[in-house]
Design a protein around this motif. Structure first.
Motif, PDB file in Angstrom:
ATOM      1  N   ILE A 130       9.927  -6.783  -0.878  1.00 51.09           N
ATOM      2  CA  ILE A 130       9.020  -7.153  -1.967  1.00 51.09           C
ATOM      3  C   ILE A 130       9.605  -6.722  -3.300  1.00 51.09           C
ATOM      4  O   ILE A 130       9.587  -7.469  -4.280  1.00 51.09           O
ATOM      5  CB  ILE A 130       7.629  -6.530  -1.733  1.00 51.09           C
ATOM      6  N   ARG A 131      10.136  -5.500  -3.348  1.00 48.05           N
ATOM      7  CA  ARG A 131      10.728  -4.985  -4.582  1.00 48.05           C
ATOM      8  C   ARG A 131      11.922  -5.836  -5.005  1.00 48.05           C
ATOM      9  O   ARG A 131      12.103  -6.141  -6.178  1.00 48.05           O
ATOM     10  CB  ARG A 131      11.149  -3.531  -4.371  1.00 48.05           C
ATOM     11  N   LYS A 132      12.737  -6.239  -4.036  1.00 50.88           N
ATOM     12  CA  LYS A 132      13.922  -7.052  -4.334  1.00 50.88           C
ATOM     13  C   LYS A 132      13.518  -8.417  -4.905  1.00 50.88           C
ATOM     14  O   LYS A 132      14.096  -8.894  -5.889  1.00 50.88           O
ATOM     15  CB  LYS A 132      14.738  -7.236  -3.051  1.00 50.88           C
ATOM     16  N   LYS A 133      12.496  -9.042  -4.315  1.00 50.62           N
ATOM     17  CA  LYS A 133      12.005 -10.327  -4.829  1.00 50.62           C
ATOM     18  C   LYS A 133      11.425 -10.171  -6.226  1.00 50.62           C
ATOM     19  O   LYS A 133      11.638 -11.007  -7.102  1.00 50.62           O
ATOM     20  CB  LYS A 133      10.939 -10.888  -3.902  1.00 50.62           C
ATOM     21  N   ARG A 134      10.685  -9.089  -6.433  1.00 46.53           N
ATOM     22  CA  ARG A 134      10.072  -8.846  -7.732  1.00 46.53           C
ATOM     23  C   ARG A 134      11.135  -8.646  -8.813  1.00 46.53           C
ATOM     24  O   ARG A 134      11.026  -9.171  -9.914  1.00 46.53           O
ATOM     25  CB  ARG A 134       9.182  -7.616  -7.641  1.00 46.53           C
ATOM     26  N   VAL A 135      12.172  -7.883  -8.500  1.00 48.22           N
ATOM     27  CA  VAL A 135      13.246  -7.641  -9.465  1.00 48.22           C
ATOM     28  C   VAL A 135      13.991  -8.933  -9.763  1.00 48.22           C
ATOM     29  O   VAL A 135      14.324  -9.216 -10.909  1.00 48.22           O
ATOM     30  CB  VAL A 135      14.195  -6.549  -8.947  1.00 48.22           C
ATOM     31  N   ALA A 136      14.246  -9.743  -8.738  1.00 48.31           N
ATOM     32  CA  ALA A 136      14.914 -11.032  -8.962  1.00 48.31           C
ATOM     33  C   ALA A 136      14.078 -11.914  -9.885  1.00 48.31           C
ATOM     34  O   ALA A 136      14.619 -12.595 -10.771  1.00 48.31           O
ATOM     35  CB  ALA A 136      15.161 -11.729  -7.628  1.00 48.31           C
ATOM     36  N   HIS A 137      12.761 -11.872  -9.709  1.00 45.07           N
ATOM     37  CA  HIS A 137      11.870 -12.641 -10.584  1.00 45.07           C
ATOM     38  C   HIS A 137      11.882 -12.071 -11.998  1.00 45.07           C
ATOM     39  O   HIS A 137      11.928 -12.820 -12.975  1.00 45.07           O
ATOM     40  CB  HIS A 137      10.449 -12.623 -10.010  1.00 45.07           C
TER      41      HIS A 137
END
Length: 193
Positions: free
Chosen positions: A63-70
């Motif tokens: 979730i953190r990785k997706k959020r940072v990519a966004h």
């Protein structure tokens, strides 16, 4: 890395559902067990606890990785950097924290000193994990501006009296945890909060 679900009889979708139900909603382990039983899934509350311990950090990292990519595509992605004094086993240390513009803690590091080298180490660690921010808000500590000169981010730094309230407010849960535990016994425990 191999399949983390390979030795489990349940499907990855069920495991993800169980862990997310427990984490996302204010449910006890037994409440999750009851909700799943209503849907025909027979899992004990101990299984829910085991899956949460085993897969929770992995799902949180996704979730953190997706959020940072966004957030990297977000034009106003702003970091707030701050340091706080903390005692670990009676010794005064410094907890450096990076918080994004929404208040999400990006990184936390404990150091023995509060100088240019510590600030540089902290900035490099945050940038290695999250890339570049559009703006970096700091307090008036000169170690930040010295470290920014080395990295080449002086033009991205913002220093102002109330600009860094986001980072200051992110210390509040940490201080509550510190009081509840009465003191921290290791740097690892202090930087995980």
């Amino acid at each position: 890395m191999g399949n983390p679900f390979r030795y489990f009889n349940s499907s990855p979708e069920v495991i993800r559902l169980v862990v997310m139900m427990y984490v996302r909603y204010p449910l006890s382990l037994r409440n999750v067990e009851d909700l799943l039983a209503e849907r025909g899934i027979d899992i004990s509350h101990e299984t829910v606890r085991f899956w949460w311990n085993r897969f929770g950090p992995m799902f949180a990292a996704e979730i953190r990785k997706k959020r940072v990519a966004h957030m990297r595509g977000y034009p106003q992605w702003r970091w707030h950097l701050d340091e706080a004094f903390v005692k670990i086993n009676g010794k005064l240390c410094y907890l450096w924290r990076a918080v994004d513009h929404e208040g999400e803690v990006l990184e936390a590091v404990v150091t023995a000193k509060r100088d240019k080298a510590a600030a540089l180490k902290f900035l490099k660690r945050v940038m290695r994990s999250y890339g570049q921010a559009r703006n970096i808000v700091t307090d008036g500590l000169r170690a930040y501006s010295a470290a920014m000169k080395v990295i080449g981010n002086v033009d991205r730094q913002e220093v102002g009296r109330w600009l860094n309230n986001r980072a200051e407010n992110s210390h509040q849960p940490f201080r509550r945890r510190e009081r509840a535990m009465q003191r921290f016994r290791s740097a690892k425990i202090a930087s995980s909060g």
